[in-house]
Design a protein around this motif. Sequence first.
Motif, PDB file in Angstrom:
ATOM      1  N   PHE A  48      21.691 -14.917  25.628  1.00  0.00           N
ATOM      2  CA  PHE A  48      22.185 -14.617  27.038  1.00  0.00           C
ATOM      3  C   PHE A  48      22.111 -15.740  27.854  1.00  0.00           C
ATOM      4  CE2 PHE A  48      19.724 -10.840  25.885  1.00  0.00           C
ATOM      5  CZ  PHE A  48      20.283  -9.695  26.467  1.00  0.00           C
ATOM      6  N   SER A  49      23.155 -15.713  28.666  1.00  0.00           N
ATOM      7  CA  SER A  49      23.481 -16.929  29.732  1.00  0.00           C
ATOM      8  C   SER A  49      22.554 -17.260  30.653  1.00  0.00           C
ATOM      9  CB  SER A  49      24.943 -16.675  30.035  1.00  0.00           C
ATOM     10  OG  SER A  49      25.018 -15.734  30.788  1.00  0.00           O
ATOM     11  N   ASN A  50      21.636 -16.343  31.182  1.00  0.00           N
ATOM     12  CA  ASN A  50      20.699 -16.533  32.230  1.00  0.00           C
ATOM     13  C   ASN A  50      19.681 -15.362  32.065  1.00  0.00           C
ATOM     14  OD1 ASN A  50      21.382 -14.099  33.779  1.00  0.00           O
ATOM     15  ND2 ASN A  50      23.313 -15.015  33.851  1.00  0.00           N
ATOM     16  N   PHE A  51      18.628 -15.591  32.805  1.00  0.00           N
ATOM     17  CA  PHE A  51      17.414 -14.953  32.707  1.00  0.00           C
ATOM     18  C   PHE A  51      17.615 -13.489  33.331  1.00  0.00           C
ATOM     19  CE2 PHE A  51      12.839 -13.891  34.160  1.00  0.00           C
ATOM     20  CZ  PHE A  51      12.269 -13.493  32.884  1.00  0.00           C
ATOM     21  N   HIS A 110      15.219 -20.814  29.662  1.00  0.00           N
ATOM     22  CA  HIS A 110      14.303 -21.567  28.662  1.00  0.00           C
ATOM     23  C   HIS A 110      12.919 -21.436  28.733  1.00  0.00           C
ATOM     24  CE1 HIS A 110      13.140 -24.782  26.001  1.00  0.00           C
ATOM     25  NE2 HIS A 110      12.119 -25.087  26.844  1.00  0.00           N
ATOM     26  N   LEU A 111      12.494 -21.360  29.941  1.00  0.00           N
ATOM     27  CA  LEU A 111      10.831 -21.306  30.263  1.00  0.00           C
ATOM     28  C   LEU A 111      10.678 -19.998  29.690  1.00  0.00           C
ATOM     29  CD1 LEU A 111       8.328 -21.924  31.376  1.00  0.00           C
ATOM     30  CD2 LEU A 111       9.253 -20.938  33.787  1.00  0.00           C
ATOM     31  N   PHE A 112      11.031 -18.886  29.877  1.00  0.00           N
ATOM     32  CA  PHE A 112      10.341 -17.614  29.663  1.00  0.00           C
ATOM     33  C   PHE A 112      11.024 -17.155  28.291  1.00  0.00           C
ATOM     34  CE2 PHE A 112      10.338 -17.292  34.338  1.00  0.00           C
ATOM     35  CZ  PHE A 112       8.815 -17.174  34.488  1.00  0.00           C
ATOM     36  N   LEU A 113      11.920 -17.508  27.647  1.00  0.00           N
ATOM     37  CA  LEU A 113      12.466 -17.107  26.378  1.00  0.00           C
ATOM     38  C   LEU A 113      12.689 -17.920  25.421  1.00  0.00           C
ATOM     39  CD1 LEU A 113      15.026 -14.439  27.857  1.00  0.00           C
ATOM     40  CD2 LEU A 113      12.704 -14.084  27.088  1.00  0.00           C
ATOM     41  N   GLU A 114      13.351 -19.127  25.914  1.00  0.00           N
ATOM     42  CA  GLU A 114      13.897 -20.089  24.534  1.00  0.00           C
ATOM     43  C   GLU A 114      12.783 -21.192  24.193  1.00  0.00           C
ATOM     44  OE1 GLU A 114      18.591 -20.131  25.806  1.00  0.00           O
ATOM     45  OE2 GLU A 114      17.245 -21.907  26.485  1.00  0.00           O
ATOM     46  N   CYS A 115      11.910 -21.130  24.954  1.00  0.00           N
ATOM     47  CA  CYS A 115      10.793 -22.325  24.733  1.00  0.00           C
ATOM     48  C   CYS A 115       9.838 -21.816  23.445  1.00  0.00           C
ATOM     49  CB  CYS A 115       9.733 -22.526  25.918  1.00  0.00           C
ATOM     50  SG  CYS A 115       8.440 -23.748  25.554  1.00  0.00           S
ATOM     51  N   ASP A 153      18.862  -6.083  30.767  1.00  0.00           N
ATOM     52  CA  ASP A 153      19.109  -5.657  29.353  1.00  0.00           C
ATOM     53  C   ASP A 153      17.692  -4.995  28.938  1.00  0.00           C
ATOM     54  OD1 ASP A 153      20.865  -5.425  26.709  1.00  0.00           O
ATOM     55  OD2 ASP A 153      19.117  -6.434  25.950  1.00  0.00           O
ATOM     56  N   MET A 154      16.684  -5.533  29.225  1.00  0.00           N
ATOM     57  CA  MET A 154      15.326  -5.052  28.771  1.00  0.00           C
ATOM     58  C   MET A 154      14.832  -4.005  29.502  1.00  0.00           C
ATOM     59  SD  MET A 154      14.076  -6.791  26.391  1.00  0.00           S
ATOM     60  CE  MET A 154      12.475  -6.077  26.542  1.00  0.00           C
ATOM     61  N   ILE A 155      15.326  -4.009  30.959  1.00  0.00           N
ATOM     62  CA  ILE A 155      15.141  -2.815  31.602  1.00  0.00           C
ATOM     63  C   ILE A 155      15.683  -1.395  31.358  1.00  0.00           C
ATOM     64  CG2 ILE A 155      15.166  -1.592  34.033  1.00  0.00           C
ATOM     65  CD1 ILE A 155      14.837  -4.393  35.211  1.00  0.00           C
ATOM     66  N   TYR A 156      16.876  -1.549  30.733  1.00  0.00           N
ATOM     67  CA  TYR A 156      17.584  -0.630  29.945  1.00  0.00           C
ATOM     68  C   TYR A 156      17.112  -0.017  28.869  1.00  0.00           C
ATOM     69  CZ  TYR A 156      21.656   1.875  27.893  1.00  0.00           C
ATOM     70  OH  TYR A 156      22.239   2.972  27.288  1.00  0.00           O
ATOM     71  N   LYS A 157      16.561  -1.054  28.077  1.00  0.00           N
ATOM     72  CA  LYS A 157      15.821  -0.969  26.839  1.00  0.00           C
ATOM     73  C   LYS A 157      14.586  -0.200  26.784  1.00  0.00           C
ATOM     74  CE  LYS A 157      18.990  -4.219  24.061  1.00  0.00           C
ATOM     75  NZ  LYS A 157      18.712  -5.349  23.506  1.00  0.00           N
ATOM     76  N   CYS A 158      13.680  -0.541  27.861  1.00  0.00           N
ATOM     77  CA  CYS A 158      12.280   0.008  27.925  1.00  0.00           C
ATOM     78  C   CYS A 158      12.257   1.449  28.253  1.00  0.00           C
ATOM     79  CB  CYS A 158      11.652  -1.004  29.067  1.00  0.00           C
ATOM     80  SG  CYS A 158      11.235  -2.669  28.453  1.00  0.00           S
ATOM     81  N   LYS A 159      12.215   2.149  27.235  1.00  0.00           N
ATOM     82  CA  LYS A 159      12.534   3.788  27.482  1.00  0.00           C
ATOM     83  C   LYS A 159      10.870   4.397  27.400  1.00  0.00           C
ATOM     84  CE  LYS A 159      16.732   3.643  27.634  1.00  0.00           C
ATOM     85  NZ  LYS A 159      17.479   4.002  28.849  1.00  0.00           N
ATOM     86  N   VAL A 160      10.227   3.574  26.605  1.00  0.00           N
ATOM     87  CA  VAL A 160       8.609   3.888  26.663  1.00  0.00           C
ATOM     88  C   VAL A 160       7.905   3.869  27.881  1.00  0.00           C
ATOM     89  CG1 VAL A 160       6.578   3.736  25.258  1.00  0.00           C
ATOM     90  CG2 VAL A 160       8.638   3.523  24.275  1.00  0.00           C
ATOM     91  N   ALA A 161       7.049   4.728  28.202  1.00  0.00           N
ATOM     92  CA  ALA A 161       6.280   4.503  29.483  1.00  0.00           C
ATOM     93  C   ALA A 161       5.377   3.406  29.503  1.00  0.00           C
ATOM     94  CB  ALA A 161       5.361   5.954  29.608  1.00  0.00           C
ATOM     95  N   HIS A 162       5.396   2.571  30.712  1.00  0.00           N
ATOM     96  CA  HIS A 162       4.681   1.332  30.967  1.00  0.00           C
ATOM     97  C   HIS A 162       5.158   0.132  29.920  1.00  0.00           C
ATOM     98  CE1 HIS A 162       2.095   4.074  33.114  1.00  0.00           C
ATOM     99  NE2 HIS A 162       1.592   4.692  31.632  1.00  0.00           N
ATOM    100  N   SER A 163       6.489   0.316  29.410  1.00  0.00           N
ATOM    101  CA  SER A 163       6.856  -0.910  28.643  1.00  0.00           C
ATOM    102  C   SER A 163       7.408  -1.892  29.349  1.00  0.00           C
ATOM    103  CB  SER A 163       7.879  -0.422  27.640  1.00  0.00           C
ATOM    104  OG  SER A 163       8.868   0.328  28.362  1.00  0.00           O
TER     105      SER A 163
END
Length: 247
Positions: free
Chosen positions: A60-63, A34-39, A69-79
């Motif tokens: 997602f059920s947890n952070f 909630h703190l980092f995404l849902e708020c 999932d984000m690490i897998y999707k971050c294909k651009v350098a420094h993303s």
Amino acid sequence: MAKGLPIMDTFSNQGLKVDRICSRCGDANETTLHLFLECAESNIMWRLSLVRLDTTLFSFSNFYDWCVDMIYKCKVAHSWETVMMIIWKIWGMRSSWVFEKKKIDPMADCSKAMAFLDNVGDIIMTASMSISIECSPLEAEAQAVLFGLTLAYDVGLRRLEVESDCLQLVKMLQGIVQEKYASQLIVFDALSLTSILESCSFAFCLRLFNKVAHLIAKSSMTNELRVLMEDCTLDVLPAILGDKDNM
């Protein structure tokens, strides 16, 4: 991180009698997810950031699962580094409110502006827009350069000489120094854009000789993009004429 952060959900699970409700929005328990995404406060930060995420669309059920999932999707350098910078900013905003009762508005405005002149000092274009995100002065300067480079490319300018009164930023753009801050990620984006230009150089100028950009910035404190082709507002014109006389 999910079980180690000193947030209300962690304290409650450890047996402490605390109010688990998020102190920023009051809509749900303060879990890491909630703190980092849902708020709602955090969602604004994500949507205004460089990554432009709408976190209400995730499920997602947890952070931890979201991070994987984000690490897998971050294909651009420094993303992924950019994502971590935003997470750190959200944590800082939360801490400011909990410990200092200081609410940092993610919509706090800081304007960015650019004046485009030809080789004899005549106006090609002036542009301004507010930076709707809490950021350091160095980040704001870097955002302004990236903003100007993007606009210049969009209108067909391919040979640029960029001047800034922020010496630290100029050194970063010239590759002399690197910083371990969000501003360096913005610089990487700016340098990536220059690679498709015919030529682009960066130089330092004293604030005294950068009055035009500051006057344009003061005239735009809304989120609207304001672009004037071969023109400027009346309050900026004397400064442009003065700079032209000094060329």
